[in-house]
Design a protein around this motif. Structure first.
Motif, short mmCIF file in Angstrom:
data_model
loop_
_atom_site.label_atom_id
_atom_site.label_comp_id
_atom_site.label_asym_id
_atom_site.label_seq_id
_atom_site.Cartn_x
_atom_site.Cartn_y
_atom_site.Cartn_z
N ARG A 89 0.84 -1.21 0.00
CA ARG A 89 0.00 0.00 0.00
C ARG A 89 0.87 1.25 0.00
N ASP A 90 1.79 1.33 0.93
CA ASP A 90 2.72 2.45 1.02
C ASP A 90 4.12 1.87 1.12
N GLY A 91 4.97 2.21 0.20
CA GLY A 91 6.32 1.68 0.25
C GLY A 91 6.60 0.79 -0.94
N SER A 92 7.57 -0.09 -0.77
CA SER A 92 7.94 -0.97 -1.87
C SER A 92 8.55 -2.25 -1.33
N PHE A 93 8.65 -3.23 -2.19
CA PHE A 93 9.35 -4.46 -1.86
C PHE A 93 10.65 -4.47 -2.65
N CYS A 94 11.64 -5.10 -2.10
CA CYS A 94 12.93 -5.23 -2.77
C CYS A 94 13.25 -6.72 -2.86
N TYR A 95 13.60 -7.18 -4.04
CA TYR A 95 13.94 -8.58 -4.24
C TYR A 95 15.45 -8.69 -4.42
N MET A 96 16.01 -9.77 -3.87
CA MET A 96 17.44 -9.99 -3.98
C MET A 96 17.66 -11.45 -4.36
N ALA A 97 18.61 -11.67 -5.21
CA ALA A 97 18.94 -13.03 -5.62
C ALA A 97 20.34 -13.37 -5.10
N VAL A 98 20.49 -14.59 -4.62
CA VAL A 98 21.78 -15.05 -4.14
C VAL A 98 22.13 -16.31 -4.91
N PHE A 99 23.33 -16.33 -5.44
CA PHE A 99 23.80 -17.48 -6.19
C PHE A 99 24.99 -18.10 -5.49
N SER A 100 25.11 -19.38 -5.60
CA SER A 100 26.20 -20.06 -4.92
C SER A 100 26.74 -21.16 -5.80
#
Length: 157
Positions: free
Chosen positions: A143-154
């Motif tokens: 509703r207010d704000g944002s989401f942040c996605y992060m990818a981790v590779f190994s």
């Protein structure tokens, strides 16, 4: 073109600052001392090959993940050696590493945040597989704000 060694050092400094902040949450002095010893050891590795700096960053990232669960895991339960650090996968099994990732993910609040106006069923929605092309459309909308996605590779074997 970006410099890979510079990127590795910037990544390390970010995680170092995160670890220093998380260290304040540990009430046990012995744990804080161990964390400081590990931070000092990792910070002493300033130069070297990309492989050496990647190994240092792997230790730092795993230390931060461990600290996010409010408990230290091996190898951080013992003081670091004065020798070069062996590759993390020689010290920690893939299962142990996966376990700490699951515990960290289970404790995160980003994936289960629900606005109070939304229906309660949404909080306990079952996980379902989604085609990659439908990933973004299947995500909740803040509703207010944002989401942040992060990818981790190994490269765990």
């Amino acid at each position: 073109m970006s410099n890979p060694l510079r990127s590795l050092n910037e990544n390390f400094r970010y995680n170092y600052c995160t670890a220093k902040s998380l260290m304040l949450l540990f009430t046990n002095k012995a744990d804080r001392d161990l964390i400081q010893q590990w931070l000092d050891k990792l910070q002493s590795i300033k130069t070297g090959s990309t492989e050496t700096l990647n190994n240092r960053n792997s230790y730092m990232w795993t230390l931060v993940l461990s600290m996010q669960t409010n408990r230290l895991i091996k190898p951080f339960t013992d003081s670091p050696t004065s020798f070069d650090l062996p590759p993390l996968k020689e010290v920690m099994s893939a299962e142990e590493y996966g376990d700490i990732l699951r515990k960290t993910h289970a404790g995160s609040t980003g994936s289960d945040v629900v606005h109070p106006d939304q229906k309660a069923e949404r909080r306990h929605a079952t996980v379902r597989e989604v085609a990659p092309s439908e990933f973004l459309s299947s995500q909740p909308t803040p509703r207010d704000g944002s989401f942040c996605y992060m990818a981790v590779f190994s490269d765990w074997g």
